[in-house]
Design a protein around this motif. Structure first.
Motif, mmCIF file in Angstrom:
data_model
loop_
_atom_site.group_PDB
_atom_site.id
_atom_site.type_symbol
_atom_site.label_atom_id
_atom_site.label_comp_id
_atom_site.label_asym_id
_atom_site.label_seq_id
_atom_site.Cartn_x
_atom_site.Cartn_y
_atom_site.Cartn_z
ATOM 1 N N PHE A 99 -6.079 -2.990 0.317
ATOM 2 C CA PHE A 99 -4.857 -2.211 0.128
ATOM 3 C C PHE A 99 -3.922 -2.320 1.326
ATOM 4 O O PHE A 99 -4.352 -2.549 2.453
ATOM 5 N N HIS A 100 -2.639 -2.147 1.036
ATOM 6 C CA HIS A 100 -1.626 -2.158 2.089
ATOM 7 C C HIS A 100 -1.388 -0.761 2.665
ATOM 8 O O HIS A 100 -1.031 -0.622 3.837
ATOM 9 N N ILE A 101 -1.533 0.265 1.834
ATOM 10 C CA ILE A 101 -1.196 1.637 2.228
ATOM 11 C C ILE A 101 -2.343 2.562 1.837
ATOM 12 O O ILE A 101 -2.885 2.463 0.737
ATOM 13 N N GLN A 150 6.148 -5.195 -3.621
ATOM 14 C CA GLN A 150 5.163 -4.266 -4.170
ATOM 15 C C GLN A 150 3.946 -4.178 -3.257
ATOM 16 O O GLN A 150 3.437 -5.187 -2.779
ATOM 17 N N LYS A 151 3.496 -2.963 -3.012
ATOM 18 C CA LYS A 151 2.349 -2.721 -2.147
ATOM 19 C C LYS A 151 1.205 -2.098 -2.941
ATOM 20 O O LYS A 151 1.434 -1.321 -3.866
ATOM 21 N N LYS A 152 -0.004 -2.445 -2.544
ATOM 22 C CA LYS A 152 -1.176 -1.830 -3.161
ATOM 23 C C LYS A 152 -1.499 -0.541 -2.404
ATOM 24 O O LYS A 152 -1.725 -0.564 -1.195
ATOM 25 N N ILE A 153 -1.525 0.559 -3.139
ATOM 26 C CA ILE A 153 -1.710 1.879 -2.540
ATOM 27 C C ILE A 153 -3.079 2.447 -2.915
ATOM 28 O O ILE A 153 -3.453 2.446 -4.087
ATOM 29 N N ALA A 154 -3.801 2.932 -1.913
ATOM 30 C CA ALA A 154 -5.058 3.644 -2.147
ATOM 31 C C ALA A 154 -4.827 5.125 -1.862
ATOM 32 O O ALA A 154 -4.214 5.482 -0.863
ATOM 33 N N LEU A 155 -5.322 5.975 -2.743
ATOM 34 C CA LEU A 155 -5.200 7.424 -2.580
ATOM 35 C C LEU A 155 -6.590 8.020 -2.408
ATOM 36 O O LEU A 155 -7.455 7.866 -3.283
ATOM 37 N N TYR A 156 -6.796 8.716 -1.297
ATOM 38 C CA TYR A 156 -8.119 9.264 -1.010
ATOM 39 C C TYR A 156 -8.385 10.525 -1.834
ATOM 40 O O TYR A 156 -7.613 11.492 -1.794
ATOM 41 N N PHE A 167 4.991 4.945 -8.951
ATOM 42 C CA PHE A 167 4.171 4.184 -8.010
ATOM 43 C C PHE A 167 2.800 3.926 -8.620
ATOM 44 O O PHE A 167 2.164 4.836 -9.152
ATOM 45 N N SER A 168 2.332 2.699 -8.514
ATOM 46 C CA SER A 168 0.970 2.385 -8.937
ATOM 47 C C SER A 168 0.043 2.599 -7.747
ATOM 48 O O SER A 168 0.399 2.286 -6.603
ATOM 49 N N TYR A 169 -1.146 3.135 -8.005
ATOM 50 C CA TYR A 169 -2.085 3.436 -6.937
ATOM 51 C C TYR A 169 -3.490 3.452 -7.514
ATOM 52 O O TYR A 169 -3.691 3.485 -8.728
ATOM 53 N N GLU A 170 -4.459 3.432 -6.612
ATOM 54 C CA GLU A 170 -5.858 3.490 -7.046
ATOM 55 C C GLU A 170 -6.591 4.576 -6.264
ATOM 56 O O GLU A 170 -6.597 4.543 -5.030
ATOM 57 N N PRO A 171 -7.182 5.557 -6.941
ATOM 58 C CA PRO A 171 -7.973 6.566 -6.235
ATOM 59 C C PRO A 171 -9.240 5.934 -5.661
ATOM 60 O O PRO A 171 -9.917 5.151 -6.340
ATOM 61 N N ILE A 172 -9.560 6.262 -4.416
ATOM 62 C CA ILE A 172 -10.811 5.794 -3.825
ATOM 63 C C ILE A 172 -11.475 6.979 -3.123
ATOM 64 O O ILE A 172 -10.811 7.959 -2.765
#
Length: 223
Positions: free
Chosen positions: A143-145, A97-103, A125-130
């Motif tokens: 984050f990894h991605i 599992q990778k931590k994903i950041a979404l711009y 997919f789990s992700y976090e908006p930044i």
């Protein structure tokens, strides 16, 4: 000894072997989140299964999942096609599992990041908006991605929010640990410009567009 299943993702012309690819990937992501052992095939591979005891060639991208009654029942409920592996597993890479950041900050556009969110949600997919402020504060290190959707131009709008500090943080992230995935204008951002007055690209990769910021191209490609 653990037993495993093959969940094929082969294409059959314009359709796929799975009735719903997004639902299938969503189930795979749920297994990964639960800590189950999951890998995928990296090339065409002949595997022995209960359906094909003589061996069968599966395409890259097929998933190999640690088997259990719970897993098989979950796949059956979602109508996911699978076979039980009987022989050696090879040509597979384990997925973690990778931590994903979404711009979603300045420079991108809602009509670009909103559909991407919908796709990520559909596939589980789990992700976090930044945003640009988060990048300037160094939050990317968690984050990894990093996913960067498109915007209204060839990437120059990102500078409006990130500035020099944000660009420096982004360059450090990409060159030291991170995985960058740019779409549309986001794919222009890491390019190397041929022109000194283009301060908007990161100049990180040995690729460019000879029309520089005057672009308006469409298509796909690997860098």
């Amino acid at each position: 000894m653990s037993k495993f299943l093959i969940v094929p993702m082969d294409r059959l012309g314009v359709v796929g072997v799975q009735k719903n690819a997004m639902d299938t990937i969503k189930e795979i992501n749920s297994f990964i989140a639960d800590g189950k052992q999951v890998s995928w095939l990296t090339c065409d591979t002949k595997l022995v299964t209960d359906d094909f005891p003589e061996g069968h060639i599966y395409s890259p991208g097929g998933f190999i999942v640690e088997s259990s009654d719970e897993v098989k029942e979950q796949l059956k409920i979602k109508d996911v096609i699978y076979s039980e592996l009987q022989g050696e597993i090879k040509n597979n890479a384990y997925i973690r599992q990778k931590k994903i950041a979404l711009y979603v900050g300045k420079g991108t556009a809602e009509f670009c990041w909103k559909p991407l969110m919908e796709v990520l949600d559909l596939a589980g997919f789990s992700y976090e908006p930044i945003d640009d402020k988060d990048i300037r504060k160094g939050f990317l290190d968690d984050f990894h991605i990093f996913l960067v959707p498109g915007g209204p131009d060839a990437g120059e709008s990102y500078y409006c929010g990130m500035g020099d500090m944000g660009y420096d943080k982004l360059k450090e992230y990409i060159t030291s640990k991170g995985n960058y995935f740019g779409i549309c204008a986001g794919a222009y951002l890491p390019l190397t410009s041929l022109y000194e007055d283009n301060r908007y690209w990161l100049n990180l990769i040995d690729a460019t567009d000879d029309q520089d910021l005057d672009y308006w191209r469409t298509g796909t490609g690997f860098v």
